[in-house]
Design an enzyme around this catalytic site. Sequence first.
Site, short mmCIF file in Angstrom:
data_model
loop_
_atom_site.label_atom_id
_atom_site.label_comp_id
_atom_site.label_asym_id
_atom_site.label_seq_id
_atom_site.Cartn_x
_atom_site.Cartn_y
_atom_site.Cartn_z
N HIS A 269 -2.76 -30.86 -3.27
CA HIS A 269 -2.80 -29.39 -3.35
C HIS A 269 -3.69 -29.04 -4.56
O HIS A 269 -4.85 -29.44 -4.62
CB HIS A 269 -1.36 -28.89 -3.46
N HIS A 310 -8.49 -29.66 5.09
CA HIS A 310 -7.55 -28.57 4.86
C HIS A 310 -6.65 -28.44 6.06
O HIS A 310 -7.09 -28.65 7.19
CB HIS A 310 -8.31 -27.24 4.63
N ASP A 367 -11.42 -26.94 -3.83
CA ASP A 367 -11.36 -27.83 -5.00
C ASP A 367 -12.58 -28.72 -5.16
O ASP A 367 -12.70 -29.42 -6.16
CB ASP A 367 -10.10 -28.72 -4.90
#
Length: 428
Positions: A269, A310, A367
Amino acid sequence: MSTKNSLTITDNRTSKTYELPIVDGTVSTMGLRAIKTDEKDFGLMGYDPAFMNTASCRSSITFIDGDEGILRHRGYPIEQLAEKTTYLEVAYLLMNGELPSAAELETFSAEISAESSLHENMKGFIQSFLPNAHPMGMLIAAMGALGTFYPDAKQVLDAKVRRRQIARIIAQIPIIAAWSYRHGVGKPFVNPDPSLGYTANFLSMMKRGSEPRYAAHPDIVKALDVLFILHADHEQNCSTNTMRAIGSSQADPFSAVAGAAAALYGPLHGGANEAVLHMLNEIGTIDAVPQFIKDIKAGSGGRRLMGFGHRVYKNYDPRAKVIKSLADRVFDILGKQNPLLQIARELERIALQDEYFVKRKLYPNVDFYSGLIYQALEIPIDLFPVMFAIPRASGWLAQWEELLMDKEQKIARPRQIYTGIMLRDIKR
Ligand code: CMC
């Protein structure tokens, strides 16, 4: 062809037929309970261990279309919010459903400013950590501790009290973050200066030295503010789901944010931004990229290409698109390149053509490039997940309040399929 908005199920064990209404593209799993073999039977349940196909709430905060790569908050596309608003405006939007007028923004900013100080005892709390403590662990602990300074935070059903805690958490999470960092590098804490504005104040608390006032370059402040906007909310992700689960027991929001931050910490995460930087450092040179991708595909050590893939996006993460172009701007302003950017670009180039990633629809996520910007801003790698948590607090809090207002919600309590021994006696 029938146009009835319902689902007909035949239970082949009993040959009975049931009809479940379809509402908003869902069937209620509670509706399955009526499907029984006999009166004693508990009834059917749904089984969905990682919520792969289960909606847990109704929400009007954030919309994602994962196939199209669309993200909107309260109807506004993320690209427009990133270009035309500030983080505090987005926080207000998440919380209230509308962008603030100038007067509303002034009031909201004043509420946040009024709460922008940490109790003196929090200094000692932060200083009690080892200098090499991970700042995310410090944030989780400090957020839980902070709730004890505000006993009124327990009154979660009082709208006015709730709003006060929301202002406190949004105001104080950057202070905890900056002080955790300064503790780690052995620098004295810098008191907040809310007159600088939310994001510039955070940079001042991080970076100020002996100068009386630290004024970051306005373009750098803007870049960080955009990163804050991009991280503010993302509907029912792992940490938001944790926030809602804790909130559903009517725990105070400081405890719930501490729990949500703990969920964010994991490398799958919000900890992924930190993991991406370690991965890029490990790859080291552009020449090493093809072999690295081969190793990932071979599944050696169960490793993954961090910053890729994702649960919801099966297309380019729209936040990653904005961040990629932001990275170029930041490097231009700072007049320096991050050599790891070339490695990241090569990884992306190869992965986006590779059958393994194409078949599984694995694209760069938020990210993948964010850490490169943080690094250019001389923010240490272990602080990256904290940089994610600061703005995500507003999303968590908006979702928490929505949960508390939702008459359909109750304490979160999933069922299980028991797989253990059913009954035995202790033979003694
Ligand atoms: N690298 C290599 N293979 C991957 C990756 C990856 N990053 N992500 C998924 N896969 C493969 C996975 O092995 C599986 O393959 P197979 O079908 O052969 O078993 C397939 O793709 C589907 O993966 P999954 O694990 O079922 O997908 P998920 O929805 O459970 O996981 C994820 C989503 C984000 C946890 C995962 O893609 C991942 O671990 N990515 C790397 C960590 C990361 O970047 N996380 C940040 C997510 S975005 C921001 C945030 O949430 O904070």
